[in-house]
Write a protein that holds these residues in place. Structure first.
Motif, PDB file in Angstrom:
ATOM      1  N   THR A 638       0.917  -1.055  -0.027  1.00 37.70           N
ATOM      2  CA  THR A 638       0.139   0.000  -0.136  1.00 37.70           C
ATOM      3  C   THR A 638       0.946   1.357  -0.023  1.00 37.70           C
ATOM      4  OG1 THR A 638      -1.623  -1.215   0.908  1.00 37.70           O
ATOM      5  CG2 THR A 638      -1.751   1.448   1.164  1.00 37.70           C
ATOM      6  N   ASN A 642       1.085   4.114  -2.859  1.00 32.03           N
ATOM      7  CA  ASN A 642       0.897   5.518  -2.575  1.00 32.03           C
ATOM      8  C   ASN A 642       1.776   6.498  -3.173  1.00 32.03           C
ATOM      9  OD1 ASN A 642       1.580   7.864  -0.118  1.00 32.03           O
ATOM     10  ND2 ASN A 642      -0.580   7.442  -0.091  1.00 32.03           N
ATOM     11  N   ALA A 674      -9.914  12.832   0.696  1.00 38.28           N
ATOM     12  CA  ALA A 674      -8.780  11.638   1.172  1.00 38.28           C
ATOM     13  C   ALA A 674      -7.545  11.877   1.789  1.00 38.28           C
ATOM     14  CB  ALA A 674      -9.186  10.410   0.146  1.00 38.28           C
ATOM     15  N   ASN A 677      -4.311   9.851   1.691  1.00 41.48           N
ATOM     16  CA  ASN A 677      -4.821   8.292   2.205  1.00 41.48           C
ATOM     17  C   ASN A 677      -5.464   7.464   0.781  1.00 41.48           C
ATOM     18  OD1 ASN A 677      -4.152   8.479   4.921  1.00 41.48           O
ATOM     19  ND2 ASN A 677      -5.683  10.139   5.009  1.00 41.48           N
ATOM     20  N   ILE A 678      -4.863   7.902  -0.181  1.00 41.46           N
ATOM     21  CA  ILE A 678      -5.465   7.029  -1.548  1.00 41.46           C
ATOM     22  C   ILE A 678      -4.070   6.537  -2.265  1.00 41.46           C
ATOM     23  CG2 ILE A 678      -5.236   9.109  -2.740  1.00 41.46           C
ATOM     24  CD1 ILE A 678      -8.242   8.082  -3.736  1.00 41.46           C
ATOM     25  N   VAL A 697      -9.169   3.653  -1.016  1.00 39.64           N
ATOM     26  CA  VAL A 697      -8.959   4.207  -0.088  1.00 39.64           C
ATOM     27  C   VAL A 697      -9.295   2.951   1.270  1.00 39.64           C
ATOM     28  CG1 VAL A 697      -9.527   6.424  -0.271  1.00 39.64           C
ATOM     29  CG2 VAL A 697     -11.190   5.052   0.287  1.00 39.64           C
ATOM     30  N   SER A 698      -9.165   3.095   2.427  1.00 39.31           N
ATOM     31  CA  SER A 698      -9.491   2.247   3.502  1.00 39.31           C
ATOM     32  C   SER A 698     -10.681   1.448   3.232  1.00 39.31           C
ATOM     33  CB  SER A 698      -9.253   2.851   4.728  1.00 39.31           C
ATOM     34  OG  SER A 698     -10.523   3.780   5.122  1.00 39.31           O
ATOM     35  N   LEU A 753     -16.417   8.553  -3.012  1.00 40.62           N
ATOM     36  CA  LEU A 753     -15.696   9.016  -1.687  1.00 40.62           C
ATOM     37  C   LEU A 753     -16.574   9.496  -0.830  1.00 40.62           C
ATOM     38  CD1 LEU A 753     -12.205   9.620  -2.611  1.00 40.62           C
ATOM     39  CD2 LEU A 753     -13.212   7.518  -1.997  1.00 40.62           C
ATOM     40  N   ILE A 758     -12.992   6.460   5.213  1.00 37.38           N
ATOM     41  CA  ILE A 758     -11.763   6.883   4.619  1.00 37.38           C
ATOM     42  C   ILE A 758     -10.972   6.929   5.989  1.00 37.38           C
ATOM     43  CG2 ILE A 758     -10.161   8.665   3.553  1.00 37.38           C
ATOM     44  CD1 ILE A 758     -12.629   9.268   1.766  1.00 37.38           C
TER      45      ILE A 758
END
Length: 819
Positions: A638, A642, A674, A677-678, A697-698, A753, A758
């Motif tokens: 991840t 990123n 986000a 965090n994407i 995203v999460s 989103l 997120i």
């Protein structure tokens, strides 16, 4: 007197014999007659309805369209119309009307044949539920028996309610609720008196007297119903005249679908037929609630359609679909054009139109439903001629370069006004799921279900290209590599004695940087780095590892091309694999049906998915998904993806670099929602036949794909159109995952989103953080732009510093005599 006694005796004898015969027939047929329980719990055949998770109707399936209503929900004038026309003595007789029977008997004597008519509402209901429509004594007697039983076991209101919900009205509409929707697109409460009379007249001959198939016969039948209502004093003379004068205006209306999601609807239909069989699935009144979010589904549909139009427009205009008249011929009349256009289908966002006239910078067009409209230059300037996938004609200078009167074209509405359009040639798909449990948030399998029912989101197995690389890199981390390991980014030239040719995998673009870190290799999608990683691990080890993500082992090529994405996968399979990284290492099973409710509003099925969570074992009611890779490995990949979005280095010191997904940075809605965090990864296959982007995203994983259904067709390349600025044509050059699929993904995620979870990606326990030198991947004592903190699995962090004079091999390379 003797004759009278003889006649009386014969009459009594016949009556006794008739009664005995009737009683005998009753007992003979008793087992075939419906039971009391059946009469009280008659199951109305109702269609299956499909809903989004938030209650919007997606589709309705079933041969019979029915909207069951309670008697108090049906307007009294509509009830009166049926009573006046079908059975004015309904509340007075015992199920069989002696007057009606006498009339039918008189017809029998005069004609010698059993005629229709004379049946009460109760008898019609009995016939519709249990019997055929054949004119025989046997059917008539059974009908009478069932009617008597109905009258004994059910109230008059219950019988009338069943009748009004059961009777057929043509065009697959059963019951007054469905008839109101099918013919007028209304609820029964909103019908006019004339419309109620029209519906009440349909049971006599629903296929030949309905206002769509035969408006004139329908008008005559409506007049009969209104006349009967007047005669029974249900309406006044003025109401009668006004209703009689009301025009016949009707057309077929579909179900009250509030959200179009045909590909998802077909997925549900196929699943329900597999569960229950065709008849039960279509006619049992199931309500199927999917996992799909309506807002996200709409956003996915819009993203697929608009981005396919974007591709199609930058590659050029293919010309008119048809020419109705030539320049030297007389133009058609408006009515003739409109009539012709009614036979042409709207497809996707496009509607057919005929060009009426062309000015220098505009054109006038006519559609089936409207007056002439102007097509401005802003909607035409894109339309340079399509030559082939890699070549477009010159930018048009005037509207006459593009259009001519008499042409059948397509247009679509945009925020800027009308725009010349065409049905896009390539296909696209989006599949979006929640990584914690695999529930599908959105699914779009193509531009238009009307054009092709092939669901590319779940059916199309296409080469994954570089979308496969995160799985290759995950295997590498499991087999001794780290994000700081240096791998030689240099050309590979491997001779194959068997084929007599050399295998030369190339980067795209064909640029090589020498030794680079694994993090950079994934973020920049370096092909030769992926090959070298797989070569170090071995083909068998890599193949075996990739099955952890749900990929079938027999569909993974056992050669080094696998490292470049030669394996074919569906978008859903790819998204499921990426979900493993998003949820911390767990393999979830995608699903799209959340619950099924039966006709009595009882939940007959509720999904119980396996969930990705560390603490599942402490919760008794939760099924834990299998953990297939470590939480630490998932986090490291991840992190590398990123960097595909955010890049690295220092732009101030001219060492900055972008990953292949850098366009996400330009999306203000995504960044606002986000932050950083994407993550994501592009994918492009050889000859640009498939383009991908997968990212997450999460709380939401999405895969986008664009390509032609014809596996031989490449997506090609474009040059800039000099009529347009960069905001109007943001993409040019060779199509690729970053240019073709990523914009679709961005368009979708900007809306999706808003309803997604997120959370920052949390560093899992056990990872070691160390400051490394960016050039060597070794430890660093500096604290400047030449270094960064990196994460390592326990025991894998470097032990030497960058200023060390050690000569140990730090760069993973190859035998130069071979590579």
């Amino acid at each position: 007197m003797k004759i009278f006694k003889w006649v009386l005796g014969v009459g009594v004898t016949l009556a006794i014999l008739g009664s005995i015969a009737v009683v005998g027939l009753y007992f003979y047929w008793e087992d075939d007659l419906p039971s009391v329980a059946e009469l009280k719990e008659v199951r109305l055949q109702t269609p299956m309805q499909v809903y989004s998770s938030d209650g919007e109707m997606i589709a309705q399936f079933g041969e019979i369209r029915r909207i069951p209503l309670q008697l108090e929900e049906i307007p009294q004038p509509l009830i009166n119309a049926f009573l006046a026309t079908e059975d004015q003595r309904f509340y007075d007789h015992f199920g069989i009307d002696p007057i009606g029977v006498a009339r039918a008997f008189a017809l029998l004597i005069s004609t010698g044949e059993i005629q229709g008519g004379g049946s009460t509402i109760t008898q019609q209901l009995a016939r519709n539920f249990y019997l055929s429509f054949e004119q025989t004594w046997t059917r008539k007697i059974k009908e009478a028996f069932i009617s008597l039983r109905m009258e004994k076991e059910l109230t008059k209101d219950e019988i009338l309610e069943l009748y009004l919900n059961k009777i057929t009205f043509g065009h697959r509409a059963h019951g007054v609720g469905a008839a109101a929707q099918v013919y007028y697109g209304k609820d029964v409460q909103d019908l006019t008196l004339a419309q109620m009379a029209m519906i009440a007249g349909l049971p006599k001959a629903p296929s030949t007297m309905n206002p769509i198939s035969n408006p004139e016969r329908a008008r005559e039948r409506r007049a009969t119903v209104l006349g009967r209502m007047l005669a029974e004093n249900f309406i006044s003379e003025n109401q009668y005249r006004d209703a009689l004068a009301e025009p016949i205006e009707t057309r077929l209306h579909g179900a009250e679908v509030t959200m179009s999601a045909p590909y998802l609807a077909e997925m549900v239909r196929a699943d329900m037929v597999a569960r229950y069989g065709e008849d039960a699935a279509y006619n049992s009144g199931f309500k199927v609630y999917t996992t799909v979010n309506a807002k996200q589904q709409r956003a996915a549909q819009r993203a697929v359609q608009l981005n396919l139009h974007g591709y199609d427009e930058r590659h050029g205009y293919r010309g008119a679909e048809q020419i109705l008249w030539q320049p030297d011929e007389e133009a058609w009349e408006f009515d003739a054009i409109r009539e012709f256009l009614r036979s042409q289908e709207a497809i996707g966002l496009t509607v057919p139109a005929v060009v009426l006239s062309v000015a220098e910078k505009s054109a006038q067009v006519l559609t089936a439903s409207g007056e002439p409209r102007e097509l401005p230059w802003s909607g035409l300037a894109w339309a340079r001629a399509y030559m082939h996938a890699d070549r477009q004609g010159p930018a048009p200078q005037a509207a006459t370069d593009i259009l001519a009167p008499g042409q059948l074209v397509r247009i679509r509405a945009t925020e800027q006004g009308l725009r010349l359009a065409q049905v896009p040639e390539p296909s696209g798909a989006i599949i979006s799921l929640r990584p914690q449990d695999g529930s599908i948030a959105a699914a779009v399998g193509g531009y238009s279900f009307a054009v092709s029912q092939y669901n590319r989101a779940i059916q199309a197995k296409r080469q994954a290209g570089s979308n496969i690389k995160p799985f290759i890199y995950s295997a590498a981390l499991e087999n001794g590599f780290t994000l700081a390991t240096l791998v030689n980014d240099a050309p590979i030239n491997q001779w194959n004695p068997g084929s007599g040719i050399a295998w030369r995998p190339r980067n795209s673009p064909d640029v090589y940087e020498g030794p680079i870190r694994v993090r950079q290799g994934l973020a920049k999608s370096k092909n030769v780095v992926s090959v070298r990683l797989m070569r170090a691990m071995g083909i068998d080890t890599t193949v075996e590892y990739l099955t952890r993500f749900g990929f079938a082992i027999d569909e993974l090529p056992r050669n080094e091309s696998l490292s470049l994405g030669s394996a074919s996968m569906t978008p859903l399979e790819v998204a499921r694999g990426y979900a493993v990284f998003a949820n911390g290492g767990y393999l979830v099973n995608p699903y799209f049906i959340e619950r099924i409710v039966d006709n009595n509003d009882e939940v007959v099925y509720s999904a119980r998915p396996a969930v990705a969570c560390v603490l599942c074992e402490e919760e008794r009611d939760v099924v834990q998904a299998p953990q297939v890779i470590s939480e630490q490995n998932a986090y490291l990949i991840t992190e590398a993806m990123n960097s595909a979005v955010w890049g690295g280095g220092s732009w101030q010191h001219r060492t900055g670099w972008n990953g292949t997904a850098w366009r996400i940075q330009r999306s203000k809605p995504i960044v606002d929602l986000a932050g950083r965090n994407i993550v994501g990864k592009t994918g492009t296959t050889n000859d640009v036949k498939d383009t991908w982007f997968s990212g997450f995203v999460s709380g939401l994983v999405t895969t986008a794909w664009v390509g032609f259904d014809n596996l031989e067709r490449a997506l090609g390349s474009t040059t800039m159109n000099e009529n347009l600025d960069s905001s109007e044509q943001p993409i040019s050059g060779t199509e690729a995952g970053a240019k073709t699929a990523l914009p679709m993904w961005i368009d979708y995620m900007e809306t999706a989103l808003e309803d997604a979870t997120i959370e920052p990606f949390q560093v899992p326990p056990g990872l070691v953080m160390a400051r490394i030198d960016l050039a060597t991947g070794k430890l660093s004592r500096k604290n400047d732009y030449t270094t960064r903190f990196e994460y390592f699995l326990p025991g894998t962090a470097p032990t030497e510093y960058a200023d060390s004079k050690s000569s140990s091999k730090d760069i993973f390379s190859d035998d130069d005599s071979i590579f």
